[in-house]
Design a protein around this motif. Structure first.
Motif, PDB file in Angstrom:
ATOM      1  N   GLU A  28       0.825  -1.209   0.000  1.00 42.81           N
ATOM      2  CA  GLU A  28       0.000   0.000   0.000  1.00 42.81           C
ATOM      3  C   GLU A  28       0.861   1.262   0.000  1.00 42.81           C
ATOM      4  O   GLU A  28       0.506   2.258  -0.616  1.00 42.81           O
ATOM      5  CB  GLU A  28      -0.917   0.005   1.215  1.00 42.81           C
ATOM      6  CG  GLU A  28      -1.926   1.119   1.191  1.00 42.81           C
ATOM      7  CD  GLU A  28      -2.939   0.978   2.304  1.00 42.81           C
ATOM      8  OE1 GLU A  28      -3.361   2.023   2.808  1.00 42.81           O
ATOM      9  OE2 GLU A  28      -3.312  -0.144   2.664  1.00 42.81           O
ATOM     10  N   HIS A  29       2.005   1.239   0.679  1.00 42.09           N
ATOM     11  CA  HIS A  29       2.891   2.398   0.766  1.00 42.09           C
ATOM     12  C   HIS A  29       4.329   1.973   0.507  1.00 42.09           C
ATOM     13  O   HIS A  29       4.720   0.857   0.802  1.00 42.09           O
ATOM     14  CB  HIS A  29       2.821   3.041   2.153  1.00 42.09           C
ATOM     15  CG  HIS A  29       1.499   3.641   2.460  1.00 42.09           C
ATOM     16  ND1 HIS A  29       0.527   2.951   3.147  1.00 42.09           N
ATOM     17  CD2 HIS A  29       0.971   4.840   2.167  1.00 42.09           C
ATOM     18  CE1 HIS A  29      -0.530   3.715   3.272  1.00 42.09           C
ATOM     19  NE2 HIS A  29      -0.302   4.864   2.685  1.00 42.09           N
ATOM     20  N   LEU A  30       5.112   2.903  -0.001  1.00 45.26           N
ATOM     21  CA  LEU A  30       6.546   2.706  -0.209  1.00 45.26           C
ATOM     22  C   LEU A  30       7.305   3.843   0.444  1.00 45.26           C
ATOM     23  O   LEU A  30       6.797   4.961   0.537  1.00 45.26           O
ATOM     24  CB  LEU A  30       6.879   2.706  -1.707  1.00 45.26           C
ATOM     25  CG  LEU A  30       6.238   1.630  -2.553  1.00 45.26           C
ATOM     26  CD1 LEU A  30       6.551   1.889  -4.021  1.00 45.26           C
ATOM     27  CD2 LEU A  30       6.748   0.265  -2.139  1.00 45.26           C
ATOM     28  N   SER A  31       8.518   3.587   0.849  1.00 47.73           N
ATOM     29  CA  SER A  31       9.414   4.640   1.327  1.00 47.73           C
ATOM     30  C   SER A  31      10.502   4.808   0.285  1.00 47.73           C
ATOM     31  O   SER A  31      11.170   3.836  -0.069  1.00 47.73           O
ATOM     32  CB  SER A  31      10.041   4.255   2.666  1.00 47.73           C
ATOM     33  OG  SER A  31       9.045   4.149   3.650  1.00 47.73           O
ATOM     34  N   ILE A  32      10.641   6.033  -0.225  1.00 50.59           N
ATOM     35  CA  ILE A  32      11.649   6.296  -1.248  1.00 50.59           C
ATOM     36  C   ILE A  32      12.418   7.555  -0.903  1.00 50.59           C
ATOM     37  O   ILE A  32      11.984   8.352  -0.071  1.00 50.59           O
ATOM     38  CB  ILE A  32      11.016   6.446  -2.657  1.00 50.59           C
ATOM     39  CG1 ILE A  32      10.098   7.660  -2.704  1.00 50.59           C
ATOM     40  CG2 ILE A  32      10.277   5.188  -3.053  1.00 50.59           C
ATOM     41  CD1 ILE A  32       9.672   8.044  -4.096  1.00 50.59           C
ATOM     42  N   ARG A  33      13.549   7.720  -1.560  1.00 47.50           N
ATOM     43  CA  ARG A  33      14.318   8.958  -1.475  1.00 47.50           C
ATOM     44  C   ARG A  33      14.297   9.585  -2.853  1.00 47.50           C
ATOM     45  O   ARG A  33      14.372   8.883  -3.858  1.00 47.50           O
ATOM     46  CB  ARG A  33      15.760   8.670  -1.069  1.00 47.50           C
ATOM     47  CG  ARG A  33      15.881   8.172   0.357  1.00 47.50           C
ATOM     48  CD  ARG A  33      17.300   7.808   0.661  1.00 47.50           C
ATOM     49  NE  ARG A  33      18.170   8.941   0.370  1.00 47.50           N
ATOM     50  CZ  ARG A  33      19.170   9.338   1.142  1.00 47.50           C
ATOM     51  NH1 ARG A  33      19.428   8.668   2.220  1.00 47.50           N
ATOM     52  NH2 ARG A  33      19.921  10.347   0.813  1.00 47.50           N
ATOM     53  N   ILE A  34      14.194  10.906  -2.906  1.00 47.60           N
ATOM     54  CA  ILE A  34      14.154  11.615  -4.175  1.00 47.60           C
ATOM     55  C   ILE A  34      14.953  12.903  -4.033  1.00 47.60           C
ATOM     56  O   ILE A  34      14.921  13.541  -2.972  1.00 47.60           O
ATOM     57  CB  ILE A  34      12.690  11.893  -4.608  1.00 47.60           C
ATOM     58  CG1 ILE A  34      12.632  12.511  -5.989  1.00 47.60           C
ATOM     59  CG2 ILE A  34      11.965  12.746  -3.593  1.00 47.60           C
ATOM     60  CD1 ILE A  34      11.232  12.619  -6.569  1.00 47.60           C
ATOM     61  N   GLU A  35      15.675  13.251  -5.069  1.00 41.91           N
ATOM     62  CA  GLU A  35      16.431  14.496  -5.040  1.00 41.91           C
ATOM     63  C   GLU A  35      15.457  15.667  -5.003  1.00 41.91           C
ATOM     64  O   GLU A  35      14.394  15.630  -5.629  1.00 41.91           O
ATOM     65  CB  GLU A  35      17.319  14.607  -6.271  1.00 41.91           C
ATOM     66  CG  GLU A  35      18.453  13.609  -6.290  1.00 41.91           C
ATOM     67  CD  GLU A  35      19.309  13.738  -7.532  1.00 41.91           C
ATOM     68  OE1 GLU A  35      19.005  14.564  -8.416  1.00 41.91           O
ATOM     69  OE2 GLU A  35      20.291  12.992  -7.615  1.00 41.91           O
ATOM     70  N   THR A  36      15.800  16.691  -4.260  1.00 37.60           N
ATOM     71  CA  THR A  36      14.946  17.863  -4.124  1.00 37.60           C
ATOM     72  C   THR A  36      14.601  18.464  -5.478  1.00 37.60           C
ATOM     73  O   THR A  36      13.449  18.807  -5.742  1.00 37.60           O
ATOM     74  CB  THR A  36      15.630  18.915  -3.231  1.00 37.60           C
ATOM     75  OG1 THR A  36      15.957  18.310  -1.978  1.00 37.60           O
ATOM     76  CG2 THR A  36      14.719  20.092  -2.965  1.00 37.60           C
ATOM     77  N   ASP A  37      15.584  18.583  -6.363  1.00 35.30           N
ATOM     78  CA  ASP A  37      15.326  19.146  -7.691  1.00 35.30           C
ATOM     79  C   ASP A  37      14.337  18.298  -8.484  1.00 35.30           C
ATOM     80  O   ASP A  37      13.499  18.825  -9.209  1.00 35.30           O
ATOM     81  CB  ASP A  37      16.628  19.294  -8.492  1.00 35.30           C
ATOM     82  CG  ASP A  37      17.521  20.394  -7.948  1.00 35.30           C
ATOM     83  OD1 ASP A  37      17.007  21.275  -7.224  1.00 35.30           O
ATOM     84  OD2 ASP A  37      18.720  20.374  -8.244  1.00 35.30           O
ATOM     85  N   SER A  38      14.414  16.986  -8.338  1.00 35.24           N
ATOM     86  CA  SER A  38      13.474  16.104  -9.026  1.00 35.24           C
ATOM     87  C   SER A  38      12.061  16.288  -8.476  1.00 35.24           C
ATOM     88  O   SER A  38      11.091  16.304  -9.231  1.00 35.24           O
ATOM     89  CB  SER A  38      13.889  14.643  -8.883  1.00 35.24           C
ATOM     90  OG  SER A  38      15.110  14.417  -9.537  1.00 35.24           O
ATOM     91  N   LEU A  39      11.949  16.431  -7.166  1.00 32.86           N
ATOM     92  CA  LEU A  39      10.647  16.659  -6.555  1.00 32.86           C
ATOM     93  C   LEU A  39      10.044  17.969  -7.060  1.00 32.86           C
ATOM     94  O   LEU A  39       8.870  18.004  -7.446  1.00 32.86           O
ATOM     95  CB  LEU A  39      10.764  16.688  -5.028  1.00 32.86           C
ATOM     96  CG  LEU A  39       9.481  17.009  -4.275  1.00 32.86           C
ATOM     97  CD1 LEU A  39       8.426  15.940  -4.519  1.00 32.86           C
ATOM     98  CD2 LEU A  39       9.765  17.171  -2.801  1.00 32.86           C
ATOM     99  N   ILE A  40      10.837  19.015  -7.100  1.00 30.35           N
ATOM    100  CA  ILE A  40      10.355  20.308  -7.592  1.00 30.35           C
ATOM    101  C   ILE A  40       9.914  20.193  -9.044  1.00 30.35           C
ATOM    102  O   ILE A  40       8.848  20.695  -9.423  1.00 30.35           O
ATOM    103  CB  ILE A  40      11.440  21.391  -7.424  1.00 30.35           C
ATOM    104  CG1 ILE A  40      11.662  21.673  -5.937  1.00 30.35           C
ATOM    105  CG2 ILE A  40      11.075  22.663  -8.170  1.00 30.35           C
ATOM    106  CD1 ILE A  40      12.879  22.514  -5.643  1.00 30.35           C
ATOM    107  N   ARG A  41      10.698  19.511  -9.873  1.00 26.93           N
ATOM    108  CA  ARG A  41      10.348  19.341 -11.285  1.00 26.93           C
ATOM    109  C   ARG A  41       9.031  18.585 -11.427  1.00 26.93           C
ATOM    110  O   ARG A  41       8.157  18.960 -12.209  1.00 26.93           O
ATOM    111  CB  ARG A  41      11.463  18.607 -12.030  1.00 26.93           C
ATOM    112  CG  ARG A  41      11.170  18.361 -13.503  1.00 26.93           C
ATOM    113  CD  ARG A  41      12.294  17.623 -14.203  1.00 26.93           C
ATOM    114  NE  ARG A  41      12.846  16.490 -13.475  1.00 26.93           N
ATOM    115  CZ  ARG A  41      12.271  15.286 -13.384  1.00 26.93           C
ATOM    116  NH1 ARG A  41      11.143  15.042 -13.997  1.00 26.93           N
ATOM    117  NH2 ARG A  41      12.852  14.325 -12.709  1.00 26.93           N
ATOM    118  N   LEU A  42       8.845  17.524 -10.657  1.00 27.15           N
ATOM    119  CA  LEU A  42       7.608  16.744 -10.724  1.00 27.15           C
ATOM    120  C   LEU A  42       6.395  17.572 -10.284  1.00 27.15           C
ATOM    121  O   LEU A  42       5.312  17.472 -10.868  1.00 27.15           O
ATOM    122  CB  LEU A  42       7.717  15.484  -9.878  1.00 27.15           C
ATOM    123  CG  LEU A  42       8.674  14.417 -10.399  1.00 27.15           C
ATOM    124  CD1 LEU A  42       8.884  13.333  -9.350  1.00 27.15           C
ATOM    125  CD2 LEU A  42       8.162  13.830 -11.694  1.00 27.15           C
TER     126      LEU A  42
END
Length: 75
Positions: A28-42
């Protein structure tokens, strides 16, 4: 930013969660890491929405809060 996987792309599309296989249930849920710039772009391209994720720790929550405030003020 590099590619997370190297080598030849031999991926054959198939279901990761085949029916009738209890060991292959979709979590149901996942824990992930994402670069801040990638998060902003998304977020900017509306490929990810704030209601689709939550922060796992107080530091991440504070960073996301400030990123969203900055985003709202600038766009």
């Amino acid at each position: 930013m590099g590619m997370p996987f190297s080598g030849v792309d031999n991926f054959q599309p198939q279901s990761l969660y085949e029916q009738g296989r209890p060991d292959r249930r979709k979590p149901e849920h996942l824990s992930i890491r994402i670069e801040t710039d990638s998060l902003i772009r998304l977020l900017k391209t509306r490929q990810l929405h704030v209601q689709n994720f939550s922060c796992a720790d107080p530091t991440s929550k504070t960073v996301i809060y400030h990123l969203l405030l900055e985003f709202a003020l600038n766009y």
